[in-house]
Write an enzyme that holds these catalytic residues in place. Structure first.
Site, PDB file in Angstrom:
ATOM      1  N   GLY A 176      -0.568  -5.113   1.077  1.00 16.62           N
ATOM      2  CA  GLY A 176      -1.799  -5.015   0.299  1.00 16.62           C
ATOM      3  C   GLY A 176      -1.710  -5.708  -1.043  1.00 16.62           C
ATOM      4  O   GLY A 176      -2.726  -6.134  -1.598  1.00 16.62           O
ATOM      5  N   GLU A 225      -2.414  -9.297  -0.274  1.00 17.19           N
ATOM      6  CA  GLU A 225      -3.846  -9.348   0.050  1.00 17.19           C
ATOM      7  C   GLU A 225      -4.696  -9.260  -1.217  1.00 17.19           C
ATOM      8  O   GLU A 225      -5.720  -9.934  -1.338  1.00 17.19           O
ATOM      9  CB  GLU A 225      -4.194  -8.224   1.029  1.00 17.19           C
ATOM     10  CG  GLU A 225      -3.612  -8.473   2.416  1.00 17.19           C
ATOM     11  CD  GLU A 225      -3.778  -7.291   3.348  1.00 17.19           C
ATOM     12  OE1 GLU A 225      -4.330  -7.473   4.449  1.00 17.19           O
ATOM     13  OE2 GLU A 225      -3.350  -6.172   2.985  1.00 17.19           O
ATOM     14  N   GLU A 246       3.502  -5.870   7.505  1.00 17.12           N
ATOM     15  CA  GLU A 246       2.864  -4.772   8.235  1.00 17.12           C
ATOM     16  C   GLU A 246       3.348  -4.610   9.672  1.00 17.12           C
ATOM     17  O   GLU A 246       3.438  -3.493  10.184  1.00 17.12           O
ATOM     18  CB  GLU A 246       1.333  -4.953   8.223  1.00 17.12           C
ATOM     19  CG  GLU A 246       0.662  -4.596   6.895  1.00 17.12           C
ATOM     20  CD  GLU A 246       0.615  -5.749   5.916  1.00 17.12           C
ATOM     21  OE1 GLU A 246      -0.120  -5.663   4.923  1.00 17.12           O
ATOM     22  OE2 GLU A 246       1.331  -6.765   6.135  1.00 17.12           O
ATOM     23  N   ALA A 281       0.848  -1.191   0.000  1.00 20.26           N
ATOM     24  CA  ALA A 281       0.000   0.000   0.000  1.00 20.26           C
ATOM     25  C   ALA A 281       0.885   1.243   0.000  1.00 20.26           C
ATOM     26  O   ALA A 281       2.064   1.188   0.362  1.00 20.26           O
ATOM     27  CB  ALA A 281      -0.912  -0.004   1.216  1.00 20.26           C
TER      28      ALA A 281
END
Length: 260
Positions: A112, A115, A135, A66
């Site tokens: 992300g 994900e 993360e 991200a």
């Protein structure tokens, strides 16, 4: 629609959606998530699209994570909204599409990005792929479904280790874990995705959409996957594809499915 951060191309029953921010290693920001939502929604509603392939532009990254600069100063409330909105708009949205989605993971798929790959119905990878959820090294946890989908795919213990160590695994390990279905060279990645898509397209798209619902139901709290399977199985009997498929089998010919 003209996109700023993605590419969407249709050919021979396949829509290929490419995250196109190579200068940022294809990192997800708000605009990219919104564009991906629109592109997936459009492809899913396009009757000629039978399979969607998701990949990243270039050789280095699928999606490297991200865009941290967008949320580094968020409050508790804003952080919660970021995760909730992202899951609804993109990650859960992709997982529950009627159209099969194949993630072709080329290079880094981190945070992300992993994900996003896990929200696809299944994944293949190039041999230079690296995957992980880093993360916790930033003082946060995966917020786009990573703590849920990763244990479903590779088991609780392995998922816990990856999350806690913020480590990366290579493509061979991802294959061994069952996180990806196939590993090939970078040059062979999209051709393999297209080959698998071709096999999918020989079958009934309406039956496939019902299979997606049945499989996903197993992972929804309070829902009996067996009951959903029974419901979707029964619904198949009311489709033209069922009639065509069974008739073609009995007549010893190839079925000509229309997707309804």
């Amino acid at each position: 629609m003209t996109y700023e951060n993605i590419l969407s191309n249709f050919s021979n029953g396949i829509t290929t959606i490419t995250v196109n921010r190579p200068s940022k290693l294809n990192a997800l920001n708000k605009v990219t998530i919104e564009e991906l939502h629109h592109a997936f929604k459009e492809a899913n509603s396009h009757k000629e699209t039978k399979v969607i392939i998701l990949t990243g532009y270039g050789e280095k990254a699928f999606v490297a994570g991200a865009d941290i600069s967008e949320f580094a100063n968020f409050s508790v409330e804003n952080g919660g909204k970021l995760a909730a909105n992202g899951q609804e708009l993109l990650f859960n949205f992709i997982e529950n599409l009627d159209t099969p989605v194949i993630a072709a993971v080329n290079g880094f798929a981190l945070g992300g990005g992993l994900e996003l790959a896990m929200s696809a119905h299944f994944r293949i990878a190039s041999d230079n792929a690296k995957m992980g959820l880093p993360e916790t090294s930033l003082g946060v946890i995966p917020g786009y479904g990573g703590t849920q989908r990763l244990p479903q795919l590779i088991g609780k213990g392995r998922a816990m280790e990856l999350v806690m160590t913020a480590g990366m695994i290579d493509a061979a390990t991802a294959l061994n874990y069952g996180l990806v279905n196939h590993v090939v060279s970078l040059e062979e990645l999209l051709p393999l995705a297209e080959k698998i898509a071709g096999k999918i397209m020989r079958n009934s798209s309406v039956a496939i959409s019902k299979a997606i619902k049945a499989v996903n139901a197993n992972f929804i709290d309070g829902v009996s996957g067996y009951e959903v399977e029974i419901e979707q199985f029964g619904a198949c009997f009311g489709t033209a594809d069922f009639k065509e498929g069974t008739t073609a089998f009995l007549e010893k010919r190839k079925a000509d499915f229309k997707g309804h």
